[in-house]
Design an enzyme around this catalytic site. Structure first.
Site, PDB file in Angstrom:
ATOM      1  N   TYR A  29      60.500  72.598  17.574  1.00 33.82           N
ATOM      2  CA  TYR A  29      60.682  73.970  18.068  1.00 33.82           C
ATOM      3  C   TYR A  29      59.858  74.952  17.228  1.00 33.82           C
ATOM      4  O   TYR A  29      59.212  75.861  17.753  1.00 33.82           O
ATOM      5  CB  TYR A  29      62.172  74.351  18.010  1.00 33.82           C
ATOM      6  CG  TYR A  29      62.422  75.822  18.206  1.00 33.82           C
ATOM      7  CD1 TYR A  29      62.262  76.418  19.462  1.00 33.82           C
ATOM      8  CD2 TYR A  29      62.790  76.637  17.134  1.00 33.82           C
ATOM      9  CE1 TYR A  29      62.462  77.779  19.634  1.00 33.82           C
ATOM     10  CE2 TYR A  29      62.996  78.001  17.302  1.00 33.82           C
ATOM     11  CZ  TYR A  29      62.828  78.566  18.546  1.00 33.82           C
ATOM     12  OH  TYR A  29      63.011  79.913  18.719  1.00 33.82           O
ATOM     13  N   SER A 111      63.754  89.034  13.767  1.00 34.31           N
ATOM     14  CA  SER A 111      63.765  88.818  15.213  1.00 34.31           C
ATOM     15  C   SER A 111      65.087  89.292  15.835  1.00 34.31           C
ATOM     16  O   SER A 111      66.151  89.178  15.218  1.00 34.31           O
ATOM     17  CB  SER A 111      63.580  87.328  15.497  1.00 34.31           C
ATOM     18  OG  SER A 111      63.938  87.020  16.827  1.00 34.31           O
ATOM     19  N   GLN A 132      62.322  93.479  15.149  1.00 32.62           N
ATOM     20  CA  GLN A 132      61.614  93.147  16.388  1.00 32.62           C
ATOM     21  C   GLN A 132      62.584  93.224  17.557  1.00 32.62           C
ATOM     22  O   GLN A 132      63.651  92.610  17.530  1.00 32.62           O
ATOM     23  CB  GLN A 132      61.012  91.736  16.280  1.00 32.62           C
ATOM     24  CG  GLN A 132      60.362  91.238  17.566  1.00 32.62           C
ATOM     25  CD  GLN A 132      61.308  90.442  18.426  1.00 32.62           C
ATOM     26  OE1 GLN A 132      62.146  89.699  17.918  1.00 32.62           O
ATOM     27  NE2 GLN A 132      61.198  90.602  19.751  1.00 32.62           N
ATOM     28  N   TYR A 134      63.335  92.710  21.646  1.00 32.07           N
ATOM     29  CA  TYR A 134      63.044  92.292  23.021  1.00 32.07           C
ATOM     30  C   TYR A 134      63.769  93.258  23.939  1.00 32.07           C
ATOM     31  O   TYR A 134      64.921  93.619  23.668  1.00 32.07           O
ATOM     32  CB  TYR A 134      63.560  90.875  23.287  1.00 32.07           C
ATOM     33  CG  TYR A 134      62.697  89.767  22.730  1.00 32.07           C
ATOM     34  CD1 TYR A 134      61.349  89.678  23.070  1.00 32.07           C
ATOM     35  CD2 TYR A 134      63.229  88.799  21.889  1.00 32.07           C
ATOM     36  CE1 TYR A 134      60.554  88.649  22.572  1.00 32.07           C
ATOM     37  CE2 TYR A 134      62.440  87.770  21.386  1.00 32.07           C
ATOM     38  CZ  TYR A 134      61.101  87.702  21.734  1.00 32.07           C
ATOM     39  OH  TYR A 134      60.319  86.690  21.247  1.00 32.07           O
ATOM     40  N   THR A 160      58.265  93.575  21.170  1.00 32.98           N
ATOM     41  CA  THR A 160      57.451  92.434  21.610  1.00 32.98           C
ATOM     42  C   THR A 160      57.259  92.490  23.117  1.00 32.98           C
ATOM     43  O   THR A 160      58.231  92.554  23.873  1.00 32.98           O
ATOM     44  CB  THR A 160      58.122  91.110  21.191  1.00 32.98           C
ATOM     45  OG1 THR A 160      58.126  91.060  19.762  1.00 32.98           O
ATOM     46  CG2 THR A 160      57.357  89.905  21.723  1.00 32.98           C
ATOM     47  N   ARG A 169      57.446  75.188  26.313  1.00 36.13           N
ATOM     48  CA  ARG A 169      56.887  74.351  25.230  1.00 36.13           C
ATOM     49  C   ARG A 169      57.325  72.917  25.491  1.00 36.13           C
ATOM     50  O   ARG A 169      58.514  72.616  25.454  1.00 36.13           O
ATOM     51  CB  ARG A 169      57.388  74.854  23.878  1.00 36.13           C
ATOM     52  CG  ARG A 169      56.912  76.279  23.583  1.00 36.13           C
ATOM     53  CD  ARG A 169      58.029  77.202  23.184  1.00 36.13           C
ATOM     54  NE  ARG A 169      57.649  78.602  23.429  1.00 36.13           N
ATOM     55  CZ  ARG A 169      58.461  79.637  23.217  1.00 36.13           C
ATOM     56  NH1 ARG A 169      59.672  79.451  22.748  1.00 36.13           N
ATOM     57  NH2 ARG A 169      58.056  80.851  23.498  1.00 36.13           N
ATOM     58  N   LYS A 260      53.942  94.606  19.729  1.00 37.29           N
ATOM     59  CA  LYS A 260      53.549  93.248  19.304  1.00 37.29           C
ATOM     60  C   LYS A 260      53.239  92.375  20.512  1.00 37.29           C
ATOM     61  O   LYS A 260      54.072  92.247  21.419  1.00 37.29           O
ATOM     62  CB  LYS A 260      54.693  92.613  18.497  1.00 37.29           C
ATOM     63  CG  LYS A 260      54.438  91.171  18.084  1.00 37.29           C
ATOM     64  CD  LYS A 260      55.564  90.654  17.197  1.00 37.29           C
ATOM     65  CE  LYS A 260      55.284  89.262  16.677  1.00 37.29           C
ATOM     66  NZ  LYS A 260      55.464  88.211  17.681  1.00 37.29           N
ATOM     67  N   HIS A 284      51.689  85.378  20.329  1.00 35.02           N
ATOM     68  CA  HIS A 284      52.999  84.776  20.065  1.00 35.02           C
ATOM     69  C   HIS A 284      52.833  83.392  19.418  1.00 35.02           C
ATOM     70  O   HIS A 284      53.598  82.463  19.663  1.00 35.02           O
ATOM     71  CB  HIS A 284      53.807  84.664  21.356  1.00 35.02           C
ATOM     72  CG  HIS A 284      55.283  84.901  21.191  1.00 35.02           C
ATOM     73  ND1 HIS A 284      55.887  86.098  21.474  1.00 35.02           N
ATOM     74  CD2 HIS A 284      56.296  84.091  20.752  1.00 35.02           C
ATOM     75  CE1 HIS A 284      57.192  86.015  21.249  1.00 35.02           C
ATOM     76  NE2 HIS A 284      57.461  84.801  20.792  1.00 35.02           N
ATOM     77  N   ARG A 287      52.589  80.347  21.795  1.00 33.80           N
ATOM     78  CA  ARG A 287      53.829  79.838  22.395  1.00 33.80           C
ATOM     79  C   ARG A 287      54.067  80.375  23.799  1.00 33.80           C
ATOM     80  O   ARG A 287      55.045  80.018  24.450  1.00 33.80           O
ATOM     81  CB  ARG A 287      55.026  80.212  21.514  1.00 33.80           C
ATOM     82  CG  ARG A 287      54.982  79.556  20.166  1.00 33.80           C
ATOM     83  CD  ARG A 287      55.984  80.156  19.209  1.00 33.80           C
ATOM     84  NE  ARG A 287      57.362  79.817  19.503  1.00 33.80           N
ATOM     85  CZ  ARG A 287      57.931  78.663  19.182  1.00 33.80           C
ATOM     86  NH1 ARG A 287      57.214  77.732  18.582  1.00 33.80           N
ATOM     87  NH2 ARG A 287      59.200  78.425  19.451  1.00 33.80           N
TER      88      ARG A 287
END
Ligand SMILES: Cc1cc2nc3c(=O)[nH]c(=O)nc-3n(C[C@H](O)[C@H](O)[C@H](O)COP(=O)(O)O)c2cc1C
Length: 391
Positions: A29, A111, A132, A134, A160, A169, A260, A284, A287
């Site tokens: 991960y 995060s 950060q 979202y 972000t 992924r 970002k 990122h 990712r």
């Protein structure tokens, strides 16, 4: 290949230690990228292809690596990028990283999807703390997160924007960490993986509890495991986010606002036009959109467009002090690292992270000397060029 019996010195050494210590699904991960991992590899390779220019006899006896960013004095033009779930890689990982980064003199960016809450992280140390964000569909939750960040003393908000949808992924798919009902199944049934990593089980699995995602726990009402929280996050990140939302964020946050995940000069200009105090050139860490250009290859074009109008940062593939120097030479005010700080923390704990930061500092300082530079403000494009043989 570095051997585990030798003292770790570089990012690749700590990566190897992290690989040994973490259960496979967690290492994958952390280490993996989207789809074929083309952009993940490109990020690192494009830094390697840049050639530094050695200069001589310039009296480099009184060098300083210090710089100022968003009003904070930094030891080094470096910040730690937000990495979700770092608290699963090391016990109370985000709080420890904030403590180490603060003592070292660089910002730590927390995060939204961290194990430690912004309150716990803020209390763990001093120095610049960034948050950060979202964009969450529930704007009430979003406003509350911003208010909590402000109340905790966060100095910079980083929004972000390169994750309106979550990239796939394949390493996570193979480990059954992603993909609907199988999400994070390993956390519950990865017995073999746990058995092979008893130190992690004791250190993080047992002593590192609770494993809730501290920032979003108040809003993700029925979530109790990382699997539940991940599912909540995937469903709650708002894909309708657009430029118009920046005004709403501005109405909630008056401090420095950084965008970002910018990879085009036009988007960089748009961000400036919408009042961004800073831009993080980023894909990122490879990712999200596999096949996209490396961050460092886009940096000069973005710098040409917006330099002087906003602070410019870059992450993705920074693996040494030389890379920090190259980023600065191409127009960045500072570089950021994601995986490298987590490899060091996961592989060798608090002391490992401090040693890694010291290594970045040493590499950067020596590289300044050997390119004939005494001050961060003297770093410019004359000290770097693209390696023609490999282009
Ligand atoms: C495991 C992992 C989790 C991440 N989680 C977040 C996140 O929660 N928010 C975010 O803005 N970026 C996240 N990122 C991206 C990083 O902030 C950063 O852009 C990227 O890691 C830089 O590339 P590098 O790892 O090559 O240094 C994550 C990256 C990794 C590797």
């Amino acid at each position: 290949m570095p051997t585990l019996k030798l003292a770790p010195a570089s990012v690749s050494d700590y990566r190897r230690l992290a690989e040994r210590r973490l259960p496979r699904f967690l290492f994958d991960y952390l280490d993996g990228g989207a789809y074929g991992e083309v952009t993940l590899a490109r990020n690192v390779r494009d830094f390697e292809r840049l050639e530094l220019h050695q200069r001589i006899l310039r009296d480099v006896s009184a060098r300083s690596t210090a710089t100022t960013l968003f009003g904070s004095e930094l030891t080094l033009p470096l910040a730690l990028s937000p990495v979700g779930l770092s608290g699963m890689m090391a016990p109370r990982g985000e709080a420890v990283a904030r403590k180490v980064a603060g003592a070292f003199g660089i910002p730590f960016c927390l995060s939204t999807l961290s194990v430690c809450s912004v309150e716990e992280t803020a209390a763990a140390g001093s120095g610049p703390l960034w948050f950060q964000l979202y964009m969450i569909r529930d704007r009430g939750a979003c406003a509350d997160l911003i208010a909590r960040a402000r109340a905790s003393g966060v100095s910079v908000l980083a929004l972000t924007v390169d994750l309106p949808v979550v990239g796939t992924r394949y390493r996570d798919v193979r480990n059954t960490m992603s993909g609907g009902g199988g999400a994070w199944a390993r956390l519950r049934k990865g017995l073999l993986s746990y058995a092979l990593h008893p130190a992690w089980v004791l250190d993080v699995g047992l002593n590192g509890r609770p494993h809730v995602l501290g920032n979003i726990a108040p809003y993700a009402k029925n979530a109790s495991t990382p699997a539940d929280f991940s599912a909540w996050a995937n469903a709650s990140i708002d894909p309708s986010i657009s430029w118009a939302d920046l005004a709403w964020i501005r109405s909630k946050w008056s401090g420095p606002l950084v965008i970002k995940g910018i990879l085009s000069p036009e988007d960089a200009q748009e961000a400036v036009n919408h009042g961004a105090d800073g831009i993080i050139v980023s894909n990122h860490g490879g990712r999200q959109l596999d096949g996209v250009a490396s961050s460092v290859s886009m940096l000069p074009r973005i710098a040409n467009k917006v330099s002087g109008q906003t602070a410019l940062l870059v992450d993705g593939g920074v693996r040494s002090g030389q890379d920090i120097l190259k980023a600065m030479a191409l127009g960045a005010d500072a570089a950021m690292v994601g995986r490298p700080w987590v490899y060091a923390l996961a592989g060798a704990g608090e002391a490992g992270l401090l040693a890694q930061l010291n290594a970045f500092h040493g590499e950067f300082s020596v590289s300044m000397a050997l390119t004939g530079v005494n001050r961060v403000t003297q770093i410019d494009r004359t000290i770097v060029s693209l390696h023609s043989a490999s282009s």
